[in-house]
Write a protein that holds these residues in place. Structure first.
Motif, PDB file in Angstrom:
ATOM      1  N   THR A 179      -4.723 -13.640  -1.200  1.00 52.75           N
ATOM      2  CA  THR A 179      -3.416 -12.999  -0.696  1.00 52.75           C
ATOM      3  C   THR A 179      -2.718 -12.332  -1.877  1.00 52.75           C
ATOM      4  O   THR A 179      -2.396 -11.006  -2.008  1.00 52.75           O
ATOM      5  N   GLN A 180      -2.723 -13.072  -2.727  1.00 50.86           N
ATOM      6  CA  GLN A 180      -1.967 -12.413  -4.162  1.00 50.86           C
ATOM      7  C   GLN A 180      -2.884 -11.348  -4.848  1.00 50.86           C
ATOM      8  O   GLN A 180      -2.390 -10.405  -5.368  1.00 50.86           O
ATOM      9  N   ARG A 181      -4.138 -11.530  -4.656  1.00 52.95           N
ATOM     10  CA  ARG A 181      -5.049 -10.282  -5.256  1.00 52.95           C
ATOM     11  C   ARG A 181      -4.848  -9.149  -4.372  1.00 52.95           C
ATOM     12  O   ARG A 181      -4.837  -8.206  -4.873  1.00 52.95           O
ATOM     13  N   THR A 182      -4.750  -9.410  -3.011  1.00 53.73           N
ATOM     14  CA  THR A 182      -4.778  -8.223  -2.273  1.00 53.73           C
ATOM     15  C   THR A 182      -3.224  -7.546  -2.265  1.00 53.73           C
ATOM     16  O   THR A 182      -3.178  -6.337  -2.351  1.00 53.73           O
ATOM     17  N   GLN A 183      -2.164  -8.229  -2.802  1.00 50.88           N
ATOM     18  CA  GLN A 183      -1.039  -7.657  -3.108  1.00 50.88           C
ATOM     19  C   GLN A 183      -0.919  -6.815  -4.304  1.00 50.88           C
ATOM     20  O   GLN A 183      -0.262  -5.678  -4.366  1.00 50.88           O
ATOM     21  N   ALA A 201      -1.562  -4.600   3.968  1.00 51.10           N
ATOM     22  CA  ALA A 201      -1.182  -4.023   2.768  1.00 51.10           C
ATOM     23  C   ALA A 201      -1.311  -2.428   2.706  1.00 51.10           C
ATOM     24  O   ALA A 201      -0.236  -1.755   2.085  1.00 51.10           O
ATOM     25  N   VAL A 202      -2.327  -1.951   3.020  1.00 49.89           N
ATOM     26  CA  VAL A 202      -2.678  -0.496   3.053  1.00 49.89           C
ATOM     27  C   VAL A 202      -1.611   0.316   3.827  1.00 49.89           C
ATOM     28  O   VAL A 202      -0.954   1.259   3.345  1.00 49.89           O
ATOM     29  N   THR A 203      -1.388  -0.270   5.215  1.00 45.87           N
ATOM     30  CA  THR A 203      -0.432   0.377   5.939  1.00 45.87           C
ATOM     31  C   THR A 203       0.986   0.313   5.396  1.00 45.87           C
ATOM     32  O   THR A 203       1.668   1.273   5.487  1.00 45.87           O
ATOM     33  N   SER A 204       1.300  -0.711   4.893  1.00 43.21           N
ATOM     34  CA  SER A 204       2.666  -0.758   4.190  1.00 43.21           C
ATOM     35  C   SER A 204       2.745  -0.151   3.091  1.00 43.21           C
ATOM     36  O   SER A 204       3.827   0.306   2.956  1.00 43.21           O
ATOM     37  N   ALA A 205       1.793   0.342   2.412  1.00 40.13           N
ATOM     38  CA  ALA A 205       1.847   1.167   1.216  1.00 40.13           C
ATOM     39  C   ALA A 205       1.809   2.718   1.804  1.00 40.13           C
ATOM     40  O   ALA A 205       1.976   3.741   0.842  1.00 40.13           O
ATOM     41  N   ASN A 263      -1.340  -2.342  -3.331  1.00 41.97           N
ATOM     42  CA  ASN A 263      -0.045  -2.119  -3.196  1.00 41.97           C
ATOM     43  C   ASN A 263       0.283  -0.703  -3.193  1.00 41.97           C
ATOM     44  O   ASN A 263      -0.664   0.098  -3.162  1.00 41.97           O
ATOM     45  N   ALA A 264       1.469  -0.273  -3.045  1.00 41.78           N
ATOM     46  CA  ALA A 264       1.793   1.110  -2.825  1.00 41.78           C
ATOM     47  C   ALA A 264       1.488   2.032  -4.163  1.00 41.78           C
ATOM     48  O   ALA A 264       1.128   3.169  -3.998  1.00 41.78           O
ATOM     49  N   ALA A 265       1.522   1.102  -5.152  1.00 37.92           N
ATOM     50  CA  ALA A 265       0.882   2.108  -6.413  1.00 37.92           C
ATOM     51  C   ALA A 265      -0.379   2.478  -6.731  1.00 37.92           C
ATOM     52  O   ALA A 265      -0.554   2.933  -7.339  1.00 37.92           O
ATOM     53  N   ARG A 266      -1.151   1.437  -5.918  1.00 31.36           N
ATOM     54  CA  ARG A 266      -2.614   1.917  -6.110  1.00 31.36           C
ATOM     55  C   ARG A 266      -3.217   2.260  -4.897  1.00 31.36           C
ATOM     56  O   ARG A 266      -4.080   3.313  -4.802  1.00 31.36           O
ATOM     57  N   ALA A 267      -2.849   1.645  -3.502  1.00 35.98           N
ATOM     58  CA  ALA A 267      -3.557   2.096  -2.523  1.00 35.98           C
ATOM     59  C   ALA A 267      -3.447   3.576  -2.297  1.00 35.98           C
ATOM     60  O   ALA A 267      -4.426   4.048  -1.400  1.00 35.98           O
TER      61      ALA A 267
END
Length: 583
Positions: free
Chosen positions: A312-316, A368-372, A320-324
């Motif tokens: 989960t931490q790795r996914t974050q 995570a991708v959707t949130s980004a 995240n928005a800065a990368r995805a």
């Protein structure tokens, strides 16, 4: 006696050349199919499928007829032989692969099968279309070329105005230049960190003649997508638990963005190149502990939960928005079949978490991708899809479906192909075999990418030079010529000049100070030129220019950098563009 194939307009289901289930009966995702030949001048045709559903009270199975960009669906509910007829379909001249499929999306809760009894084609207007019912390399390549020529490009009428919206004068010359394909053609960026000798994009404006300069010049002019070969793997990002190093990944993503390239990411988790605190030779990493039957159940459960929290931490930080928002595709669980469900070693993610747990990881990445606010596709990725084993890649399709059936958000299918053109028999490289697998995986209804193309390391340089270009040509055509395909990326295309021999799939010979294209590189350039649009147009009396070009981003003012003037997109033929500067 059967009529000659060149004149056939009706085929029994059992005689169709392509049968993913070795039968015209489809009880799970799969297809039957053949090839269609449309003579010069093109034709408007319609197809009739005669099919029979098995008995049962569950919903009727769903069937699609797929040809080029046309997909026509039917619910096959009748237990008696019934005709299902498409509407009129206009087809330019050429060869087409036809897929009569039981699609995954339309049959997720359906247990009834259906049998295709007959497929027929009738020509409504134009030259008579007929079946070419043989699975051959010639038919596969011809179908790919037909798709490329007619469906990877389109016509455009562009109303042009200059600065301040002033219409351009009739006769004004306009250079139409495809700057970036809509389809992704690319390759790897090497290195695990900025200090790795193989890292070539961490230097801004490298000095001419240096390896970094040669590397950057090549990818800037030959690729429109890049992918980290090793920099995105967990061992490269977090060798010490909770100490994250993503700076070189960010360098690669920022390089792609600043050079108008797309990027893909490889990979979140895998059966190899994991941090030693996850899995190691001493079998005391978290994943090892979670699978160790010599430990108590409580100890295994603790390790399993700890590792899941780390994923989960790795996914974050990975999505995240800065990368995805800087990559278009991401491999989540790389080679989950070969290093997971089909692996006898119990110390792997699949055996520890099971299909539902793996699906949960996919969903977490999707969230995570959707949130980004990213549109990145969430990929599986596997090898041995095209040359070895089951020609239709049923094993891979079934594996993908085991994740999807558990609720996993798989939104892209990746496959690797490290071709060995010296093999014979059932393992011979074959465009026809690639077609079978591509059509079988197309029943999933998802984007598909050849994420890693290369040549077998067993090849000599002479074999790579003589056989490699043809294999790469086939593979690129088959991908570019498949409707659901989106990307083709080459691995091992470059190596340090200090290495005594170049990689088998090298496009650039960098050994001993050379900076020349290999035969593979020459073929890559030839294909990029074949699939390019660069022409001169003049403004018509109505203020428009008209042209036909490959889909993608265009310059119209003769420039070679900066913002694009327009994007030619499939399904849109009329455009109105105000240029920031005159052409």
């Amino acid at each position: 006696m059967t009529s000659p194939a060149v004149a056939q307009t009706s085929l029994t289901g059992s005689s169709l050349a392509l049968q993913s289930a070795a039968s015209p009966t489809l009880s799970s995702s799969g297809y039957v199919g053949t090839y269609l030949t449309v003579p010069a001048g093109g034709a408007t045709v319609k197809f009739t499928l005669n099919a029979t559903a098995s008995a049962g009270a569950t919903p009727a199975p769903h069937m699609n007829l797929a040809i080029a960009d046309t997909l026509v669906g039917f619910n096959v509910g009748n237990t008696s032989a019934t005709n299902y007829t498409t509407g009129n379909i206009s087809l330019p001249a050429g060869t087409y692969v036809i897929r009569d499929e039981r699609d995954y999306a339309g049959n997720t809760s359906v247990t009834r099968s259906f049998t295709v009894n007959n497929l027929s084609v009738s020509t409504v207007s134009g030259s008579a279309a007929t079946f070419s019912n043989t699975s051959t390399d010639a038919n596969a390549i011809a179908a790919a070329n037909t798709y490329i020529g007619n469906y990877r490009q389109g016509s455009a009428a562009v109303a042009l105005a200059g600065p301040s919206g002033i219409p351009l004068l009739t006769g004004t010359p306009v250079t139409v230049d495809l700057a970036r394909h809509a389809f992704n053609f690319g390759g790897t960026v090497s290195g695990v960190s900025a200090t790795d000798p193989k890292s070539m994009v961490n230097v801004v404006n490298p000095a001419p003649g240096t390896e970094a300069y040669k590397f950057q010049q090549f990818i800037n002019s030959h690729f429109n997508m890049i992918v980290p070969s090793n920099a995105g793997k967990w061992a490269s990002n977090e060798s010490t638990r909770d100490t994250v190093t993503m700076s070189y990944v960010d360098t690669i993503l920022n390089y792609a963005q600043s050079h108008n390239m797309r990027a893909r990411m490889h990979n979140l988790i895998w059966g190899s190149q994991q941090p030693s605190w996850v899995t190691n030779s001493s079998n005391n990493g978290l994943l090892d502990q979670a699978a160790d039957t010599t430990l108590t159940q409580a100890q295994r459960d603790t390790a399993k939960a700890d590792l899941r929290a780390e994923i989960t931490q790795r996914t974050q930080y990975y999505a995240n928005a800065a990368r995805a928002n800087k990559y278009a595709e991401v491999d989540v669980y790389n080679e989950s079949y070969h290093t997971g469900s089909n692996n006898s070693n119990p110390s792997n993610y699949w055996n520890v978490y099971g299909p539902s747990g793996v699906a949960d990881i996919y969903n977490e990445v999707q969230q995570a991708v959707t949130s980004a606010n990213s549109s990145a596709k969430i990929y599986t990725n596997e090898y041995n899809v095209f040359q070895w084993g089951d020609a239709y890649a049923n094993w891979y399709r079934q594996h993908i479906e085991s994740i999807r059936a558990a609720g996993g958000a798989v939104t892209g299918i990746g496959f690797q192909y490290y071709a060995d053109p010296t093999l014979t028999g059932s393992n011979t490289h074959s465009a026809a075999k690639m077609e079978k697998a591509l059509m079988g995986l197309s029943t999933e209804g998802l984007p598909m990418s050849l994420t890693e193309f290369g040549l077998s390391g067993a090849l000599t340089s002479a074999q790579a030079d003589s056989l490699g270009p043809g294999v790469m040509d086939d593979s690129m055509r088959m991908m570019f010529g498949t409707p659901q395909a989106t990307s083709f990326l080459i691995w091992g295309w470059w190596d340090l000049a200090t290495n005594p021999t170049r990689a088998p799939a090298a496009l650039l010979d960098n050994t001993n100070g050379n900076n020349t294209l290999t035969p593979m590189g020459v073929r890559w350039e030839q294909l990029m030129n074949e699939w390019d649009t660069h022409l001169n147009a003049t403004v018509n009396s109505d203020g428009t220019i008209t042209f036909t070009g490959f889909y993608g981003d265009y310059y119209l003012r003769g420039q070679t950098s900066g913002a694009y003037d327009m994007t030619l997109a499939k399904g849109t033929s009329s455009y109105s563009i105000t240029l920031a500067a005159p052409p």
